[in-house]
Design a protein around this motif. Sequence first.
Motif, PDB file in Angstrom:
ATOM      1  N   UNK A 168      40.569  46.840  45.738  1.00 55.09           N
ATOM      2  CA  UNK A 168      39.284  46.888  45.031  1.00 55.09           C
ATOM      3  C   UNK A 168      39.466  47.366  43.592  1.00 55.09           C
ATOM      4  N   UNK A 169      40.449  48.248  43.398  1.00 54.43           N
ATOM      5  CA  UNK A 169      40.741  48.702  42.025  1.00 54.43           C
ATOM      6  C   UNK A 169      41.292  47.536  41.198  1.00 54.43           C
ATOM      7  N   UNK A 170      42.130  46.718  41.848  1.00 52.99           N
ATOM      8  CA  UNK A 170      42.640  45.509  41.170  1.00 52.99           C
ATOM      9  C   UNK A 170      41.487  44.583  40.786  1.00 52.99           C
ATOM     10  N   UNK A 171      40.529  44.458  41.680  1.00 58.80           N
ATOM     11  CA  UNK A 171      39.364  43.620  41.399  1.00 58.80           C
ATOM     12  C   UNK A 171      38.577  44.221  40.234  1.00 58.80           C
ATOM     13  N   UNK A 172      38.435  45.551  40.248  1.00 60.13           N
ATOM     14  CA  UNK A 172      37.738  46.230  39.147  1.00 60.13           C
ATOM     15  C   UNK A 172      38.424  45.935  37.825  1.00 60.13           C
ATOM     16  N   UNK A 173      39.750  45.983  37.851  1.00 60.57           N
ATOM     17  CA  UNK A 173      40.501  45.745  36.617  1.00 60.57           C
ATOM     18  C   UNK A 173      40.326  44.303  36.141  1.00 60.57           C
ATOM     19  N   UNK A 174      40.349  43.379  37.102  1.00 60.37           N
ATOM     20  CA  UNK A 174      40.210  41.963  36.751  1.00 60.37           C
ATOM     21  C   UNK A 174      38.833  41.662  36.163  1.00 60.37           C
ATOM     22  N   UNK A 175      37.796  42.339  36.700  1.00 63.49           N
ATOM     23  CA  UNK A 175      36.450  41.997  36.226  1.00 63.49           C
ATOM     24  C   UNK A 175      35.937  42.930  35.132  1.00 63.49           C
ATOM     25  N   UNK A 176      36.801  43.858  34.702  1.00 62.97           N
ATOM     26  CA  UNK A 176      36.391  44.880  33.731  1.00 62.97           C
ATOM     27  C   UNK A 176      35.691  44.273  32.520  1.00 62.97           C
ATOM     28  N   UNK A 177      36.256  43.230  31.978  1.00 63.62           N
ATOM     29  CA  UNK A 177      35.734  42.664  30.735  1.00 63.62           C
ATOM     30  C   UNK A 177      34.855  41.445  31.009  1.00 63.62           C
ATOM     31  N   UNK A 178      34.427  41.317  32.266  1.00 62.39           N
ATOM     32  CA  UNK A 178      33.550  40.218  32.693  1.00 62.39           C
ATOM     33  C   UNK A 178      34.085  38.850  32.273  1.00 62.39           C
ATOM     34  N   UNK A 179      35.254  38.487  32.812  1.00 61.30           N
ATOM     35  CA  UNK A 179      35.861  37.196  32.472  1.00 61.30           C
ATOM     36  C   UNK A 179      35.055  36.028  33.041  1.00 61.30           C
ATOM     37  N   UNK A 180      35.269  34.834  32.488  1.00 62.50           N
ATOM     38  CA  UNK A 180      34.597  33.654  33.041  1.00 62.50           C
ATOM     39  C   UNK A 180      35.339  33.100  34.243  1.00 62.50           C
ATOM     40  N   UNK A 181      36.655  33.439  34.328  1.00 62.96           N
ATOM     41  CA  UNK A 181      37.464  32.887  35.412  1.00 62.96           C
ATOM     42  C   UNK A 181      38.348  33.970  36.015  1.00 62.96           C
ATOM     43  N   UNK A 182      38.368  34.015  37.358  1.00 61.90           N
ATOM     44  CA  UNK A 182      39.313  34.895  38.045  1.00 61.90           C
ATOM     45  C   UNK A 182      40.177  34.060  38.971  1.00 61.90           C
ATOM     46  N   UNK A 183      41.486  34.299  38.912  1.00 61.27           N
ATOM     47  CA  UNK A 183      42.397  33.660  39.852  1.00 61.27           C
ATOM     48  C   UNK A 183      42.877  34.734  40.813  1.00 61.27           C
ATOM     49  N   UNK A 184      42.596  34.556  42.094  1.00 64.91           N
ATOM     50  CA  UNK A 184      43.005  35.526  43.096  1.00 64.91           C
ATOM     51  C   UNK A 184      44.085  34.889  43.964  1.00 64.91           C
ATOM     52  N   UNK A 185      45.304  35.431  43.882  1.00 70.18           N
ATOM     53  CA  UNK A 185      46.432  34.861  44.621  1.00 70.18           C
ATOM     54  C   UNK A 185      46.626  35.655  45.914  1.00 70.18           C
ATOM     55  N   UNK A 186      46.135  35.116  47.005  1.00 71.38           N
ATOM     56  CA  UNK A 186      46.175  35.773  48.314  1.00 71.38           C
ATOM     57  C   UNK A 186      45.747  37.235  48.209  1.00 71.38           C
ATOM     58  N   UNK A 187      44.520  37.462  47.779  1.00 74.57           N
ATOM     59  CA  UNK A 187      44.099  38.838  47.487  1.00 74.57           C
ATOM     60  C   UNK A 187      43.961  39.723  48.709  1.00 74.57           C
ATOM     61  N   UNK A 188      43.921  39.126  49.889  1.00 72.33           N
ATOM     62  CA  UNK A 188      43.656  39.963  51.067  1.00 72.33           C
ATOM     63  C   UNK A 188      44.759  39.895  52.117  1.00 72.33           C
ATOM     64  N   UNK A 189      45.838  39.181  51.817  1.00 68.58           N
ATOM     65  CA  UNK A 189      46.872  38.957  52.832  1.00 68.58           C
ATOM     66  C   UNK A 189      47.468  40.254  53.364  1.00 68.58           C
ATOM     67  N   UNK A 190      47.591  41.264  52.491  1.00 72.01           N
ATOM     68  CA  UNK A 190      48.254  42.498  52.913  1.00 72.01           C
ATOM     69  C   UNK A 190      47.305  43.467  53.630  1.00 72.01           C
ATOM     70  N   UNK A 191      46.045  43.050  53.822  1.00 74.66           N
ATOM     71  CA  UNK A 191      45.053  43.993  54.360  1.00 74.66           C
ATOM     72  C   UNK A 191      44.684  43.656  55.805  1.00 74.66           C
ATOM     73  N   UNK A 192      44.141  44.642  56.524  1.00 78.89           N
ATOM     74  CA  UNK A 192      43.715  44.328  57.886  1.00 78.89           C
ATOM     75  C   UNK A 192      42.376  43.580  57.852  1.00 78.89           C
ATOM     76  N   UNK A 193      42.017  42.982  58.993  1.00 77.94           N
ATOM     77  CA  UNK A 193      40.954  41.982  59.018  1.00 77.94           C
ATOM     78  C   UNK A 193      39.600  42.508  58.517  1.00 77.94           C
ATOM     79  N   UNK A 194      39.229  43.720  58.916  1.00 80.03           N
ATOM     80  CA  UNK A 194      37.934  44.279  58.488  1.00 80.03           C
ATOM     81  C   UNK A 194      37.911  44.470  56.980  1.00 80.03           C
ATOM     82  N   UNK A 195      39.003  45.041  56.461  1.00 81.69           N
ATOM     83  CA  UNK A 195      39.075  45.296  55.022  1.00 81.69           C
ATOM     84  C   UNK A 195      39.121  43.968  54.255  1.00 81.69           C
TER      85      UNK A 195
END
Length: 227
Positions: free
Chosen positions: A161-188
Amino acid sequence: MLLDVRDLQVEFHTRDGVVKAVNGVSYSVDAGETLAVLGESGSGKSVTAQAVMGILDMPPGRIKGGEVLFKGQDLLKLKEDRRRKIRGADMAMIFQDALSSLNPVLSVGAQLGEMFIVHRGMSRKDARAKSVELMDRVRIPAAKERVNDYPHQFSGGMRQRIMIAMAMALEPSLIIADEPTTALDVTVQAQVMELLGELRRELDMGLILITHDLGVVADVADKIAVM
Ligand SMILES: Nc1ncnc2c1ncn2[C@@H]1O[C@H](COP(=O)(O)OP(=O)(O)OP(=O)(O)O)[C@@H](O)[C@H]1O
Ligand SMILES: [Mg+2]
């Protein structure tokens, strides 16, 4: 179109010869749209994303051909200093492994704040306040108390979520998320995807989502590209 990738070709020149990693890839995404990118391991999903972001290792990488049109402008023709201004501010990337993408010796607040200091010329104090605001927004509990903590002091889901915060900090028009949840358990995973979707709607961003998870694709994708 927000982003229009046309016939992109990327090669790696290695000691054992030339690897044609990306061979004529085309895809596009518009504002507010989610494009899911699927494909087997090694098919060039990450390399394509790196070429779009302008973070490809060159050498050994080399862009052989194609266009990366972002808001109508071919990024491959821009000088590095112009690209650097777009990167982070108008186009950002989220990686699979937050722990290795965050700097272990800097507090989370310092890393988030850096975005505002470098790109917006803010004072350290204002940047710190912005960092707390962002951490709140991605639902880090007790953001104000935790802003000076280091990456290893957060859980995997929080780091993402901190990575997401950093990515959206400056309110970009485009975000590329490369397997953003692969390392996390299913609920998270579900929480992180929900957050990403919410922010995308709020900011009317384009989202390129590289994933192996067909469930996620079915839930969130407007378009699908298979490599
Ligand atoms: N720095 C590099 N030097 C040489 N070859 C590379 C380099 N980076 C990537 N490649 C090669 O480019 C090809 C595409 O890799 P890429 O990382 O884009 O795959 P991917 O589709 O993201 O796979 P995965 O689903 O496993 O993440 C692979 O054959 C890989 O070995
Ligand atoms: Mg990859």
